[in-house]
Design an enzyme around this catalytic site. Structure first.
Site, PDB file in Angstrom:
ATOM      1  N   GLY A 101       0.692  -0.875  -0.402  1.00 30.19           N
ATOM      2  CA  GLY A 101       0.175   0.263  -0.338  1.00 30.19           C
ATOM      3  C   GLY A 101       0.542   1.088   0.082  1.00 30.19           C
ATOM      4  O   GLY A 101       0.661   1.958   0.182  1.00 30.19           O
TER       5      GLY A 101
ATOM      6  N   SER B 107      10.382  -6.950  -0.603  1.00 36.53           N
ATOM      7  CA  SER B 107      11.366  -7.080  -0.211  1.00 36.53           C
ATOM      8  C   SER B 107      11.262  -6.469   0.862  1.00 36.53           C
ATOM      9  O   SER B 107      12.386  -5.628   0.928  1.00 36.53           O
ATOM     10  CB  SER B 107      12.358  -6.615  -1.923  1.00 36.53           C
ATOM     11  OG  SER B 107      11.690  -5.407  -2.033  1.00 36.53           O
TER      12      SER B 107
END
Ligand SMILES: Nc1ncnc2c1ncn2[C@@H]1O[C@H](COP(=O)(O)OS(=O)(=O)O)[C@@H](OP(=O)(O)O)[C@H]1O
Ligand SMILES: Nc1ncnc2c1ncn2[C@@H]1O[C@H](COP(=O)(O)OP(=O)(O)O)[C@@H](O)[C@H]1O
Length: 218
Positions: free
Chosen positions: A40, A111
């Site tokens: 988000g 990541s």
């Protein structure tokens, strides 16, 4: 002969057309723009805006989006730490191939672990890995909750959600940081502009353009 990894008796074949020839053909230098941040935070939005901006400037790019790759290449992986590590490793390898092909490869994945991002950086020659940190507060990402996943995570219906009950390690030395100014998130085209501007400034032979906030082709 190489004995790296699990395969033995494998050989590296050089191809007659090299990286420099491809770059000349494309009139650009391949690189990886690696976008990291919470769910988000705007990774996909930036990737799309950047892809559009580069395209309008006649530069060939390709987006590797974490969510999308989990529909195919990485569909066997979940979200436990070892799966995320393998996810990042695979995408790092694919991104390296795209960069070698001469493209500006835009990888957008959470990541979350620094070590894995650094390992992807280490796969590429110096300056060819540009790490972009979407430094948006968790509260903003959670408020956006575009997919309703934070709500499920808070309700305990998703376990191990990044930022809630799974860690996110922010970069220490990223090339570009995108953050709010006076409590306002920059518009998608402004975020893309920040990256294009960096590419033009730091990698003039690669991109050969200076950013102007418009959509004209240079
Ligand atoms: N447990 C958990 N934690 C984080 N994210 C989750 C999880 N489960 C599903 N999702 C959805 O998967 C998208 C993240 O995939 P990535 O491949 O980018 O994740 S990672 O880099 O391996 O951590 C992520 O997409 P983005 O919102 O675009 O980041 C989520 O939609
Ligand atoms: N710069 C921005 N300004 C306003 N809204 C944004 C911005 N970037 C992303 N958003 C919105 O936030 C939500 C999450 O963005 P998204 O790109 O899907 O994030 P991520 O890929 O990191 O999960 C989407 O609804 C998107 O429209």
């Amino acid at each position: 002969m190489s004995t790296l990894g699990n395969s033995t008796n494998i050989f590296w074949h050089e191809c007659p057309v090299g990286n420099h020839e491809r770059q000349k053909l494309l009139n650009q230098k391949g690189c990886v723009v690696w976008i990291t941040g919470l769910s988000g935070s705007g990774k996909s939005t930036l990737a799309c805006s950047l892809g559009r901006e580069l395209h309008s400037r006649g530069k060939l790019s390709y987006i590797l989006d974490g969510d999308n790759l989990r529909h195919g290449l990485n569909k066997d992986l979940g979200f436990k730490a070892e799966d995320r590590i393998e996810n990042i490793r695979r995408v790092g390898e694919v991104a390296k191939l795209f960069a070698d092909a001469g493209l500006i490869c835009v990888a957008s994945l959470i990541s979350p672990y620094r070590k894995d991002r650094d390992a992807c950086r280490a796969m590429l020659p110096d300056d060819n890995f540009i790490e972009v940190f979407m430094n948006m507060p968790l509260e903003l990402c959670e408020k956006r909750d575009a997919k309703g996943l934070y709500k499920l995570a808070r309700a305990g219906k998703i376990k191990g959600f990044t930022g809630i009950d799974d860690p996110y390690e922010p970069p220490l030395n990223c090339e570009i940081e995108i953050r709010q100014k006076d409590g306002v998130c920059p518009a998608p085209c402004a975020m893309a502009g920040q990256v294009v501007s960096y590419l033009g400034r730091e990698r003039i032979p690669a991109i050969s353009m200076i950013y102007t906030p418009s959509i004209h082709v240079l």
